[in-house]
Motif scaffolding. Structure first.
Motif, mmCIF file in Angstrom:
data_model
loop_
_atom_site.group_PDB
_atom_site.id
_atom_site.type_symbol
_atom_site.label_atom_id
_atom_site.label_comp_id
_atom_site.label_asym_id
_atom_site.label_seq_id
_atom_site.Cartn_x
_atom_site.Cartn_y
_atom_site.Cartn_z
ATOM 1 N N VAL A 86 14.674 4.333 32.859
ATOM 2 C CA VAL A 86 15.915 3.889 32.213
ATOM 3 C C VAL A 86 16.974 3.428 33.223
ATOM 4 N N THR A 87 16.883 3.926 34.467
ATOM 5 C CA THR A 87 17.868 3.549 35.491
ATOM 6 C C THR A 87 17.316 2.521 36.470
ATOM 7 N N ASN A 88 16.164 1.979 36.184
ATOM 8 C CA ASN A 88 15.530 1.017 37.097
ATOM 9 C C ASN A 88 15.357 1.601 38.496
ATOM 10 N N THR B 20 21.841 -0.686 32.285
ATOM 11 C CA THR B 20 21.563 -2.027 31.785
ATOM 12 C C THR B 20 20.767 -1.916 30.488
ATOM 13 N N VAL B 21 20.911 -2.899 29.638
ATOM 14 C CA VAL B 21 20.133 -2.927 28.399
ATOM 15 C C VAL B 21 18.652 -3.036 28.729
ATOM 16 N N ASN B 22 18.304 -3.767 29.784
ATOM 17 C CA ASN B 22 16.889 -3.884 30.167
ATOM 18 C C ASN B 22 16.280 -2.530 30.502
ATOM 19 N N GLY B 23 17.044 -1.666 31.191
ATOM 20 C CA GLY B 23 16.559 -0.329 31.499
ATOM 21 C C GLY B 23 16.335 0.488 30.239
ATOM 22 N N GLY C 163 23.131 6.291 20.174
ATOM 23 C CA GLY C 163 24.452 6.183 19.547
ATOM 24 C C GLY C 163 25.042 4.792 19.544
ATOM 25 N N THR C 164 24.198 3.791 19.336
ATOM 26 C CA THR C 164 24.687 2.425 19.239
ATOM 27 C C THR C 164 23.883 1.685 18.173
ATOM 28 N N THR C 165 24.022 0.373 18.132
ATOM 29 C CA THR C 165 23.283 -0.432 17.164
ATOM 30 C C THR C 165 22.393 -1.427 17.888
ATOM 31 N N THR C 166 21.398 -1.925 17.191
ATOM 32 C CA THR C 166 20.529 -2.942 17.781
ATOM 33 C C THR C 166 21.331 -4.198 18.092
ATOM 34 N N ARG C 167 22.291 -4.494 17.252
ATOM 35 C CA ARG C 167 23.129 -5.688 17.474
ATOM 36 C C ARG C 167 23.924 -5.559 18.778
ATOM 37 N N THR C 168 24.467 -4.388 19.034
ATOM 38 C CA THR C 168 25.202 -4.161 20.283
ATOM 39 C C THR C 168 24.267 -4.310 21.484
ATOM 40 N N LEU C 169 23.080 -3.751 21.378
ATOM 41 C CA LEU C 169 22.119 -3.883 22.483
ATOM 42 C C LEU C 169 21.800 -5.348 22.757
ATOM 43 N N GLU C 170 21.589 -6.110 21.708
ATOM 44 C CA GLU C 170 21.273 -7.536 21.880
ATOM 45 C C GLU C 170 22.461 -8.293 22.470
ATOM 46 N N ARG C 171 23.652 -7.972 22.003
ATOM 47 C CA ARG C 171 24.845 -8.662 22.508
ATOM 48 C C ARG C 171 25.060 -8.352 23.991
ATOM 49 N N TYR C 172 24.935 -7.082 24.358
ATOM 50 C CA TYR C 172 25.114 -6.694 25.761
ATOM 51 C C TYR C 172 24.015 -7.288 26.633
ATOM 52 N N LYS D 133 24.682 -9.827 29.595
ATOM 53 C CA LYS D 133 24.367 -9.130 30.849
ATOM 54 C C LYS D 133 25.424 -8.069 31.196
ATOM 55 N N LYS D 134 26.002 -7.458 30.150
ATOM 56 C CA LYS D 134 26.994 -6.404 30.333
ATOM 57 C C LYS D 134 26.287 -5.057 30.438
ATOM 58 N N ARG D 135 26.916 -4.146 31.132
ATOM 59 C CA ARG D 135 26.408 -2.777 31.205
ATOM 60 C C ARG D 135 26.922 -1.981 30.011
ATOM 61 N N LEU D 136 26.133 -1.020 29.594
ATOM 62 C CA LEU D 136 26.526 -0.166 28.472
ATOM 63 C C LEU D 136 27.637 0.781 28.910
#
Length: 144
Positions: free
Chosen positions: A12-14, A35-38, A58-67, A71-74
């Protein structure tokens, strides 16, 4: 107990934090944000669909896709939740021997969880604490 050496924290942390890292390293990576990729790599390794993954941290799939697209960090809280999911999953797969059996346990109603599936409480701090406590009890032979 059959040990599985899958380091979900490393996934999860690459690779920035591992199960052997100290708490300060985990705090720093959570503050920096994952990162969302992690997070998606963690979900893939656990064979979790995007809905369960998003729900559990504790988030949504839409937030994950948007981030992911931006290329934003969570944020720190979602990142901390993902780190905790990684740690619990390392413990669960170590106890059960593989990710398949870990997921079967998460999906099976259990009296310790009010006859609900353990995954139904994994999105909360107290739920994760309960999962850890039940796993510890299983490791040491305690049953409900």
């Amino acid at each position: 107990m059959n040990l599985v050496d899958t380091d979900y924290l490393g996934i999860v942390t690459n690779g920035k934090v591992t199960i052997h890292s100290n708490a300060i390293d985990e705090i720093n990576i959570a503050t920096e944000g994952l990162t969302v990729n992690g997070v998606k790599s963690l979900g893939k390794k656990l064979n979790w669909d995007h809905n369960l993954l998003a729900f559990s941290i504790g988030t949504t799939t839409r937030t994950l896709e948007r981030y992911s697209a931006d290329k934003k960090r969570l944020g720190a809280k979602v990142s901390e939740n993902a780190l905790e999911i990684a740690r619990i999953s390392s413990q669960g797969t170590a106890y059960f021997g593989d990710v398949k059996r870990w997921n079967e346990w998460l999906n099976t109603p259990n009296t310790q969880f009010g006859n609900q599936e353990p995954k139904s409480v994994i999105h909360t701090i107290r739920g994760r604490e309960l999962i850890k406590r039940v796993l510890l009890g299983l490791e040491y032979g305690f049953t409900a």
